[in-house]
Design a protein around this motif. Structure first.
Motif, PDB file in Angstrom:
ATOM      1  N   SER A 326       1.325  -0.563  -0.244  1.00 26.82           N
ATOM      2  CA  SER A 326      -0.135  -0.390  -0.765  1.00 26.82           C
ATOM      3  C   SER A 326       1.127   1.291  -0.246  1.00 26.82           C
ATOM      4  O   SER A 326       0.717   2.392  -0.576  1.00 26.82           O
ATOM      5  N   GLU A 327       1.957   1.642   0.755  1.00 30.50           N
ATOM      6  CA  GLU A 327       2.649   2.233   0.814  1.00 30.50           C
ATOM      7  C   GLU A 327       3.620   2.728  -0.830  1.00 30.50           C
ATOM      8  O   GLU A 327       3.889   3.586  -0.915  1.00 30.50           O
ATOM      9  N   VAL A 328       4.091   1.909  -1.348  1.00 27.04           N
ATOM     10  CA  VAL A 328       4.704   1.752  -2.771  1.00 27.04           C
ATOM     11  C   VAL A 328       3.949   2.232  -3.698  1.00 27.04           C
ATOM     12  O   VAL A 328       4.035   2.966  -4.794  1.00 27.04           O
ATOM     13  N   LEU A 329       2.559   1.257  -3.723  1.00 27.70           N
ATOM     14  CA  LEU A 329       1.704   1.245  -5.492  1.00 27.70           C
ATOM     15  C   LEU A 329       1.473   3.305  -4.801  1.00 27.70           C
ATOM     16  O   LEU A 329       1.005   3.884  -5.566  1.00 27.70           O
ATOM     17  N   ALA A 330       0.904   3.312  -3.124  1.00 29.52           N
ATOM     18  CA  ALA A 330       0.631   5.264  -3.123  1.00 29.52           C
ATOM     19  C   ALA A 330       1.432   5.641  -4.101  1.00 29.52           C
ATOM     20  O   ALA A 330       1.360   6.934  -4.950  1.00 29.52           O
ATOM     21  N   ALA A 331       2.593   5.849  -3.786  1.00 31.02           N
ATOM     22  CA  ALA A 331       4.319   6.158  -4.293  1.00 31.02           C
ATOM     23  C   ALA A 331       4.212   6.766  -6.218  1.00 31.02           C
ATOM     24  O   ALA A 331       4.387   7.293  -6.939  1.00 31.02           O
ATOM     25  N   VAL A 332       4.462   5.157  -6.373  1.00 27.80           N
ATOM     26  CA  VAL A 332       3.647   5.169  -7.643  1.00 27.80           C
ATOM     27  C   VAL A 332       3.011   5.557  -8.625  1.00 27.80           C
ATOM     28  O   VAL A 332       3.061   6.334  -9.420  1.00 27.80           O
ATOM     29  N   GLU A 333       1.435   5.360  -7.796  1.00 31.82           N
ATOM     30  CA  GLU A 333       0.684   6.065  -8.532  1.00 31.82           C
ATOM     31  C   GLU A 333       0.496   7.893  -8.471  1.00 31.82           C
ATOM     32  O   GLU A 333       0.370   8.674  -9.915  1.00 31.82           O
ATOM     33  N   ARG A 334       1.218   8.236  -7.707  1.00 35.31           N
ATOM     34  CA  ARG A 334       1.446   9.388  -8.198  1.00 35.31           C
ATOM     35  C   ARG A 334       2.838  10.636  -8.711  1.00 35.31           C
ATOM     36  O   ARG A 334       3.456  11.509  -8.997  1.00 35.31           O
ATOM     37  N   SER A 335       3.649   9.223  -9.271  1.00 37.12           N
ATOM     38  CA  SER A 335       4.205   9.362 -10.526  1.00 37.12           C
ATOM     39  C   SER A 335       4.083   9.472 -11.857  1.00 37.12           C
ATOM     40  O   SER A 335       4.357   9.664 -12.192  1.00 37.12           O
ATOM     41  N   GLY A 336       3.091   8.815 -11.612  1.00 37.10           N
ATOM     42  CA  GLY A 336       2.511   9.154 -12.906  1.00 37.10           C
ATOM     43  C   GLY A 336       2.602   7.193 -13.632  1.00 37.10           C
ATOM     44  O   GLY A 336       2.407   7.342 -15.079  1.00 37.10           O
ATOM     45  N   LEU A 337       3.599   6.241 -12.890  1.00 39.39           N
ATOM     46  CA  LEU A 337       3.870   5.142 -13.332  1.00 39.39           C
ATOM     47  C   LEU A 337       2.460   4.264 -14.303  1.00 39.39           C
ATOM     48  O   LEU A 337       1.715   4.486 -13.270  1.00 39.39           O
ATOM     49  N   TRP A 338       2.600   3.694 -14.824  1.00 38.45           N
ATOM     50  CA  TRP A 338       1.623   2.366 -14.692  1.00 38.45           C
ATOM     51  C   TRP A 338       3.014   1.148 -14.129  1.00 38.45           C
ATOM     52  O   TRP A 338       3.447   0.710 -14.584  1.00 38.45           O
ATOM     53  N   VAL A 339       1.389   0.251 -13.762  1.00 36.36           N
ATOM     54  CA  VAL A 339       1.992  -0.846 -12.768  1.00 36.36           C
ATOM     55  C   VAL A 339       1.701  -2.301 -14.050  1.00 36.36           C
ATOM     56  O   VAL A 339       0.127  -1.815 -14.163  1.00 36.36           O
ATOM     57  N   THR A 340       2.096  -2.318 -14.695  1.00 37.62           N
ATOM     58  CA  THR A 340       2.211  -3.126 -15.566  1.00 37.62           C
ATOM     59  C   THR A 340       1.737  -4.886 -15.231  1.00 37.62           C
ATOM     60  O   THR A 340       1.449  -5.961 -15.764  1.00 37.62           O
ATOM     61  N   ALA A 403       5.845   0.804 -16.161  1.00 35.05           N
ATOM     62  CA  ALA A 403       6.235   1.688 -17.422  1.00 35.05           C
ATOM     63  C   ALA A 403       5.340   3.226 -17.700  1.00 35.05           C
ATOM     64  O   ALA A 403       4.015   3.264 -16.577  1.00 35.05           O
ATOM     65  N   ARG A 404       6.057   3.892 -18.757  1.00 36.26           N
ATOM     66  CA  ARG A 404       5.375   4.690 -18.886  1.00 36.26           C
ATOM     67  C   ARG A 404       4.463   4.595 -19.756  1.00 36.26           C
ATOM     68  O   ARG A 404       3.424   5.658 -19.519  1.00 36.26           O
ATOM     69  N   ARG A 405       4.103   3.823 -20.715  1.00 38.48           N
ATOM     70  CA  ARG A 405       3.074   3.267 -21.534  1.00 38.48           C
ATOM     71  C   ARG A 405       2.093   1.877 -20.914  1.00 38.48           C
ATOM     72  O   ARG A 405       2.713   1.372 -20.880  1.00 38.48           O
ATOM     73  N   ARG A 406       0.917   2.156 -21.047  1.00 38.17           N
ATOM     74  CA  ARG A 406       0.104   1.195 -20.538  1.00 38.17           C
ATOM     75  C   ARG A 406       0.602  -0.347 -21.430  1.00 38.17           C
ATOM     76  O   ARG A 406       0.066  -1.407 -21.281  1.00 38.17           O
ATOM     77  N   ASP A 407       1.024  -0.061 -22.994  1.00 37.28           N
ATOM     78  CA  ASP A 407       0.940  -0.743 -23.425  1.00 37.28           C
ATOM     79  C   ASP A 407       2.726  -1.082 -23.970  1.00 37.28           C
ATOM     80  O   ASP A 407       2.651  -1.769 -25.110  1.00 37.28           O
ATOM     81  N   ALA A 408       3.317  -0.539 -23.107  1.00 38.49           N
ATOM     82  CA  ALA A 408       4.427  -0.964 -23.216  1.00 38.49           C
ATOM     83  C   ALA A 408       4.909  -2.798 -23.199  1.00 38.49           C
ATOM     84  O   ALA A 408       5.911  -3.086 -23.586  1.00 38.49           O
ATOM     85  N   VAL A 409       4.007  -3.114 -22.572  1.00 40.25           N
ATOM     86  CA  VAL A 409       3.812  -5.221 -22.353  1.00 40.25           C
ATOM     87  C   VAL A 409       3.164  -5.897 -23.054  1.00 40.25           C
ATOM     88  O   VAL A 409       1.892  -4.832 -23.203  1.00 40.25           O
ATOM     89  N   LEU A 411      -0.199  -8.156 -23.827  1.00 36.83           N
ATOM     90  CA  LEU A 411      -1.105  -8.559 -23.198  1.00 36.83           C
ATOM     91  C   LEU A 411      -1.400  -9.404 -22.127  1.00 36.83           C
ATOM     92  O   LEU A 411      -2.183  -8.857 -21.025  1.00 36.83           O
ATOM     93  N   THR A 412      -1.311 -10.727 -22.313  1.00 35.95           N
ATOM     94  CA  THR A 412      -0.893 -11.138 -21.367  1.00 35.95           C
ATOM     95  C   THR A 412       0.392 -11.895 -20.738  1.00 35.95           C
ATOM     96  O   THR A 412       1.393 -11.054 -21.567  1.00 35.95           O
TER      97      THR A 412
END
Length: 431
Positions: A326-340, A403-409, A411-412
């Protein structure tokens, strides 16, 4: 001090054994030892049994210092670790691993106890101060652990000196095989291709960086804050003939100014500190090309945010902290990165630490020749305590793909297995 059984538990307890010289200590153990059996022989020789004894380890310890019960009552893990280091507690039945397995099996009861709850709340209030990893302190904290003699690490690590969680696909792998699988699993998630520019944040002794260059043809820059690791990694690159494609530099992640196709960080995020998470992920985003992928491999916890064990913080990893997701993902969300992608490795580190502990014990005399007996006790307590925490506590390892883009990797997740199988086949046909 041997951790093997030395004496049998007395067949009959002396009169008055149920009465402890420190009633609060006795009451605490009575309330928290809910599985297994812990028999305590106090400094006067009186025997005090705790726990149902119907399952779990059966351990007997002797307390050689009359003040030790009070210290354990006030700071259990710190006092226990220091007592083992100083020899003021001896294990008379069972082993060190048995004792720590017993302790961690009853950890939830201790945390729920009013004393444990109060202590945990105080630690949480102080954790930002404890994790002050500004640039100068970060270097000092890293040096405390990673600038120890390289000969020490050779006593218990695999031949590539991978000092992080291995990847056991079956659990039957050797340590060397599991560490190789870990490196390839990470490279598969990075979708490495020849010529890609890679930043390795916290590059250790260089094993992963060299593997990425040799196996995938990547161009790698490794960052470290350890002089000892920098010297070894640089020499390894020269010896392997890869110094044109792999370079290691003494640099904090906040100081790097390059841009990269891939960023990887293995076993370094634990040294960042909660107060610096936003800076860390902002930096990853800034250093990553628009189509790039990053992979963070780190120890975390499956329970809510907490604090670092005080013994571990004092003696092994000053400034270190293993976060809740929860601590990690909150910081990721604020950075604008996608969790892929997120993968949780649950018992993999317990198995890794078991291998390390057994190898250290097999080479204990050599470790004592490098340092001394007290250091050996500290190190074996560290390895055994961490294994117990991963087997019975809330500790786990996460691999966070960003990733910076949602389609960087793709689909599966099939591409991960496809990459690993392709790599294995390439090894099979290699001359």
């Amino acid at each position: 001090m041997s951790t093997q059984p030395q004496t049998d538990v007395p067949a009959a307890y002396p009169e008055g054994a149920a009465r402890s010289p420190l009633p609060f200590f006795s009451r605490l153990l009575t309330e928290v030892i809910r599985t297994g059996r812990l028999t305590v022989i106090d400094a006067t020789g009186r025997v005090h049994p705790f726990g149902p004894g119907d399952s779990g380890p059966d351990v007997t310890v002797r307390l050689c210092d009359p003040l030790l019960p009070l210290r354990i009552l006030l700071r259990p893990s710190l006092a226990l670790g220091e007592a083992y280091m100083d020899g003021t507690i001896s294990i008379e039945k069972g082993t060190l691993r048995d004792l720590l397995h017993l302790c961690t099996s009853n950890l939830e009861a201790l945390d729920q106890h009013p004393i444990g709850a109060l202590r945990g709340e105080l630690d949480r209030l102080l954790r930002r101060l404890q994790q002050d990893n500004r640039l100068a302190r970060a270097r000092a904290n890293i040096a405390h652990h990673y600038d120890l003699s390289g000969a020490l690490y050779d006593l218990f690590l695999d031949r590539d000196r991978q000092y992080s969680c291995a990847y056991f696909q079956t659990g039957a792998e050797s340590l060397e095989d599991a560490q190789e699988k870990k490196k390839h699993h990470i490279m598969a998630k990075l979708l490495l291709e020849p010529g890609m520019r890679v930043l390795d944040v916290g590059s250790g002794w260089g094993g992963l960086a060299l593997e990425m260059a040799q196996t995938a043809g990547a161009d790698v820059t490794g960052l470290t804050l350890s002089q000892e690791q920098l010297a070894v990694a640089t020499e390894r690159a020269v010896t392997a003939g890869l110094s044109s494609r792999v370079r290691f530099v003494m640099r904090d992640y906040r100081e790097d100014q390059g841009t990269y196709d891939r960023i990887v960080s293995v076993g370094m995020f634990e040294h960042v500190g909660v107060a610096h998470y936003r800076t860390y992920f902002d930096t990853l985003r800034q250093r990553l090309n628009p189509e790039g992928i990053a992979l963070v491999h780190a120890i975390g916890r499956a329970d809510p945010p907490g604090s670092t064990d005080p013994w571990l913080r004092k003696y092994i990893f000053p400034g270190g902290y293993c976060p809740a997701l929860s601590e990690v993902l909150a910081a990721v969300e604020r950075s604008g990165l996608w969790v892929t992608d997120i993968e949780i490795l649950r018992l993999h580190y317990a198995e890794t630490l078991r291998h390390w502990f057994e190898r250290f014990q097999a080479n204990r005399d050599r470790a004592k020749a490098i340092y001394d007996e007290r250091f050996c006790r500290m190190w074996e307590f560290y390895l055994a305590a961490c294994e117990a925490a991963f087997r019975n506590g809330p500790m786990m390892v996460f691999q966070l793909q960003l990733a910076r883009r949602r389609d960087a990797v793709p689909l599966t997740r099939d591409y991960i297995t496809d990459w690993e199988r392709r790599d294995v086949r390439a090894e099979d046909v290699a001359p």
